[in-house]
Design a protein around this motif. Structure first.
Motif, PDB file in Angstrom:
ATOM      1  N   VAL A   1       0.828  -1.210   0.000  1.00  0.00           N
ATOM      2  CA  VAL A   1       0.000   0.000   0.000  1.00  0.00           C
ATOM      3  C   VAL A   1       0.863   1.261   0.000  1.00  0.00           C
ATOM      4  O   VAL A   1       0.573   2.225  -0.707  1.00  0.00           O
ATOM      5  CB  VAL A   1      -0.997  -0.027   1.182  1.00  0.00           C
TER       6      VAL A   1
ATOM      7  N   ILE B   1      -3.957   8.607  -0.320  1.00  0.00           N
ATOM      8  CA  ILE B   1      -4.732   7.380  -0.322  1.00  0.00           C
ATOM      9  C   ILE B   1      -5.130   7.004   1.108  1.00  0.00           C
ATOM     10  O   ILE B   1      -6.126   6.332   1.336  1.00  0.00           O
ATOM     11  CB  ILE B   1      -3.920   6.241  -0.998  1.00  0.00           C
TER      12      ILE B   1
ATOM     13  N   PHE C   1      -8.011  -1.978   7.578  1.00  0.00           N
ATOM     14  CA  PHE C   1      -6.623  -1.850   7.163  1.00  0.00           C
ATOM     15  C   PHE C   1      -5.730  -1.689   8.393  1.00  0.00           C
ATOM     16  O   PHE C   1      -4.697  -2.336   8.532  1.00  0.00           O
ATOM     17  CB  PHE C   1      -6.473  -0.640   6.233  1.00  0.00           C
TER      18      PHE C   1
ATOM     19  N   ILE D   1     -16.417   5.039   5.028  1.00  0.00           N
ATOM     20  CA  ILE D   1     -15.267   4.198   5.380  1.00  0.00           C
ATOM     21  C   ILE D   1     -15.358   3.871   6.867  1.00  0.00           C
ATOM     22  O   ILE D   1     -14.719   4.488   7.724  1.00  0.00           O
ATOM     23  CB  ILE D   1     -13.934   4.904   5.064  1.00  0.00           C
TER      24      ILE D   1
ATOM     25  N   GLY E   1     -16.966   0.389   9.510  1.00  0.00           N
ATOM     26  CA  GLY E   1     -17.540  -0.947   9.541  1.00  0.00           C
ATOM     27  C   GLY E   1     -16.697  -1.809  10.434  1.00  0.00           C
ATOM     28  O   GLY E   1     -15.696  -1.359  10.981  1.00  0.00           O
TER      29      GLY E   1
ATOM     30  N   THR F   1     -14.671   8.959   7.172  1.00  0.00           N
ATOM     31  CA  THR F   1     -14.697   9.541   5.825  1.00  0.00           C
ATOM     32  C   THR F   1     -15.885   8.995   5.025  1.00  0.00           C
ATOM     33  O   THR F   1     -16.182   7.800   5.082  1.00  0.00           O
ATOM     34  CB  THR F   1     -13.384   9.202   5.087  1.00  0.00           C
TER      35      THR F   1
ATOM     36  N   ILE G   1     -16.936   8.781   1.132  1.00  0.00           N
ATOM     37  CA  ILE G   1     -16.541   9.044  -0.252  1.00  0.00           C
ATOM     38  C   ILE G   1     -17.806   9.210  -1.078  1.00  0.00           C
ATOM     39  O   ILE G   1     -18.731   8.390  -0.987  1.00  0.00           O
ATOM     40  CB  ILE G   1     -15.701   7.885  -0.816  1.00  0.00           C
TER      41      ILE G   1
ATOM     42  N   ARG H   1     -15.064  13.163   0.949  1.00  0.00           N
ATOM     43  CA  ARG H   1     -14.063  13.085  -0.125  1.00  0.00           C
ATOM     44  C   ARG H   1     -14.808  12.806  -1.432  1.00  0.00           C
ATOM     45  O   ARG H   1     -15.642  11.897  -1.479  1.00  0.00           O
ATOM     46  CB  ARG H   1     -13.072  11.931   0.122  1.00  0.00           C
TER      47      ARG H   1
ATOM     48  N   MET I   1     -14.720  11.774  -5.456  1.00  0.00           N
ATOM     49  CA  MET I   1     -13.873  11.177  -6.502  1.00  0.00           C
ATOM     50  C   MET I   1     -14.728  10.432  -7.510  1.00  0.00           C
ATOM     51  O   MET I   1     -15.916  10.182  -7.272  1.00  0.00           O
ATOM     52  CB  MET I   1     -12.811  10.268  -5.892  1.00  0.00           C
TER      53      MET I   1
ATOM     54  N   HIS J   1      -8.560   2.791  -5.238  1.00  0.00           N
ATOM     55  CA  HIS J   1      -8.079   3.039  -3.875  1.00  0.00           C
ATOM     56  C   HIS J   1      -8.582   1.960  -2.918  1.00  0.00           C
ATOM     57  O   HIS J   1      -7.839   1.467  -2.079  1.00  0.00           O
ATOM     58  CB  HIS J   1      -8.548   4.417  -3.392  1.00  0.00           C
ATOM     59  N   MET J   2      -9.842   1.598  -3.064  1.00  0.00           N
ATOM     60  CA  MET J   2     -10.414   0.603  -2.150  1.00  0.00           C
ATOM     61  C   MET J   2      -9.744  -0.760  -2.317  1.00  0.00           C
ATOM     62  O   MET J   2      -9.601  -1.511  -1.358  1.00  0.00           O
ATOM     63  CB  MET J   2     -11.927   0.474  -2.370  1.00  0.00           C
TER      64      MET J   2
ATOM     65  N   VAL K   1      -6.554  -0.226  -0.036  1.00  0.00           N
ATOM     66  CA  VAL K   1      -6.658   0.026   1.405  1.00  0.00           C
ATOM     67  C   VAL K   1      -7.756  -0.763   2.098  1.00  0.00           C
ATOM     68  O   VAL K   1      -7.851  -0.737   3.322  1.00  0.00           O
ATOM     69  CB  VAL K   1      -6.820   1.532   1.744  1.00  0.00           C
TER      70      VAL K   1
ATOM     71  N   LEU L   1      -0.945   5.326  10.085  1.00  0.00           N
ATOM     72  CA  LEU L   1      -2.038   4.947  10.978  1.00  0.00           C
ATOM     73  C   LEU L   1      -2.409   6.112  11.886  1.00  0.00           C
ATOM     74  O   LEU L   1      -3.579   6.325  12.175  1.00  0.00           O
ATOM     75  CB  LEU L   1      -1.654   3.721  11.803  1.00  0.00           C
TER      76      LEU L   1
ATOM     77  N   ILE M   1      -4.801   8.270  10.180  1.00  0.00           N
ATOM     78  CA  ILE M   1      -6.197   7.811  10.159  1.00  0.00           C
ATOM     79  C   ILE M   1      -6.990   8.454  11.288  1.00  0.00           C
ATOM     80  O   ILE M   1      -8.170   8.723  11.169  1.00  0.00           O
ATOM     81  CB  ILE M   1      -6.275   6.270  10.265  1.00  0.00           C
ATOM     82  N   HIS M   2      -6.291   8.695  12.411  1.00  0.00           N
ATOM     83  CA  HIS M   2      -7.005   9.205  13.582  1.00  0.00           C
ATOM     84  C   HIS M   2      -7.079  10.719  13.634  1.00  0.00           C
ATOM     85  O   HIS M   2      -7.633  11.270  14.572  1.00  0.00           O
ATOM     86  CB  HIS M   2      -6.358   8.665  14.856  1.00  0.00           C
TER      87      HIS M   2
END
Lengths: 283, 283
Positions: A195, A205, A213, B117, B119, B137, B139, B166, B168, B176-177, B180, B278, B281-282
């Motif tokens: 990635v 990304i 992930f 994004i 789950g 996020t 999308i 986001r 796109m 991208h999915m 990631v 990571l 992400i937060h």
């Protein structure tokens, strides 16, 4: 009881803190190849002072928590220097090469090869916690080669720390670990690499990445100085496990190329059994 | 506001509960292919009743959360039946095939393709939680094809739910999915399979597994009915990502076979950058 920690990182530090809870009157000393780790361990009350040469002669317990490529040399050297009643416990993640290296040492009976199944992706004394090993499994190899009195000391410590014991030979240990631990790390390191390599051309990304992930690449934060020596010492079994993993991924890709979605469904359904297995970890 | 959830599982249920927090006076109805899900969703106060045919004509918002292979047919059918002011939002994990399928629908402007994004590996209405999407996020694909008034309704909902947006195109989304998200699932499914296959001959391997294995195979608990259609719809990009992953694993194995430990150290050190990612992400 006099305890010396050799290596005061996450595992060594947590081991000493865990023991301290149950042996509040014991004396804890330590050394580490990093001077900053010794200082931090004193500041964090993991040890009261740095261990001196003569402390090794009077120690009851020496716990060695250093990278696996250093363990055989360091332990062999300590065995030459300790008193007649000292036990040295190693807690490294590979066992075959180490047990082989110490096999004919005249003080082999003062050594115990142990591996606690606990840890995380952090490192250093500041990461040490006193409950890291609570209710975790401790694998012990070749216990019959350790002096029975010293066996008892070790088992008493592990039992006070609420650890579950599993006994096996060094080869079985290394094989099992290749599957349930070392392979997870490789899968995570290479997922991270795949990635990240993509990200070089495709900016931003990563704010698209979710908790799935994150969970899968958590281990990719692990230290190469710890892990490369483990992969090296367990090369044969790691290559076996990795080859089976690659083959499973190739089959998955083949199914996808051939539009064999029933095949994918069956594979995934069978793998969902991992639910029960993970529940097993907590029981 | 009248809201209908089509599909009342983890994502659909959490979407409705999240909206309910911010629109306490709205009316929430729903349907699901499983009668037990409808009953559970009523019991759990996710919806007040099952949606009837005429409810679709007066709904303001229909949120479709069903497996991606069903979405195009179901949404196309609903578009034919809804009133002039209804917005249908899809939240599936693939977008290219869906947007293509609906491209020429006369009511395309009453549809919005979105993908939150968020789950986890659980499913069903009992897994639904009202904060699943907080600060996550969302999308959004091809927003320009949705009626501006209906765009505003959707953006207001997402903004009240504290989601980061986001924008796109469907192809970029799917690519991208693949990296990631979809690849993480495959790596986890096949890691689980590799270890389970081994366990068939070797009993009791699993009480040796620690938290590292657990984290890496967490996604292997995911539902094949959700994931096989995702892999199918995103076949091209998934195969691209999976091929790069396999190639990285092969290189890792080669380094090990050739005792190129410096090469492994470099690979792992570079991958440790995942720490910063990571943390990203937060934030």
């Amino acid at each position: 009881m006099n305890v010396i920690g050799v290596g005061l990182g996450l595992i060594g530090g947590s081991m000493l803190l865990g023991l301290k809870k149950h042996y509040p009157n014991a004396r804890f000393l330590g050394i580490d190849s990093k001077e900053t780790h010794v200082k931090a361990a004193i500041d964090l009350n993991i040890i009261s002072a740095e261990a001196e040469e003569e402390d090794f002669k009077t120690a009851d317990l020496i716990i060695v928590s250093i990278p696996v490529d250093k363990a055989a040399g360091v332990i062999s050297d300590y065995l030459n220097r300790i008193g007649a009643h000292t036990l040295i416990i190693d807690r490294g993640s590979t066992k075959e090469e180490l047990c082989k290296a110490l096999e004919n040492h005249p003080k082999r009976h003062q050594f115990l090869a142990a591996h606690p199944i606990a840890g995380n992706e952090f490192s250093g004394p500041t990461a040490a916690i006193d409950h890291l090993f609570d209710h975790k499994t401790m694998i012990i190899c070749e216990i019959e080669k350790t002096d029975p009195k010293l066996q008892n000391l070790a088992l008493e410590c592990f039992s006070k720390m609420n650890m579950k014991l599993r006994f096996m030979n060094p080869k079985a240990h290394n094989k099992h670990m290749a599957y349930v631990s070392h392979l997870s790390h490789i899968s995570s390191f290479m997922l991270g690499k795949t990635v990240i390599d993509k990200e070089e051309d495709e900016r931003n990304i990563f704010d698209l990445a979710g908790s799935g992930f994150e969970s899968t690449v958590r281990l990719a934060k692990s230290n190469p100085k710890t892990w490369v020596p483990i992969f090296k010492q367990n090369k044969t079994f790691v290559i076996e496990a990795l080859s089976e993993y690659i083959s499973n991924l190739e089959h998955f890709k083949d199914d996808l190329l051939k539009d064999n979605y029933d095949g994918l469904d069956t594979k995934i359904t069978n793998t969902n059994r991992v639910k029960e297995i993970l529940e097993g970890i907590h029981n």
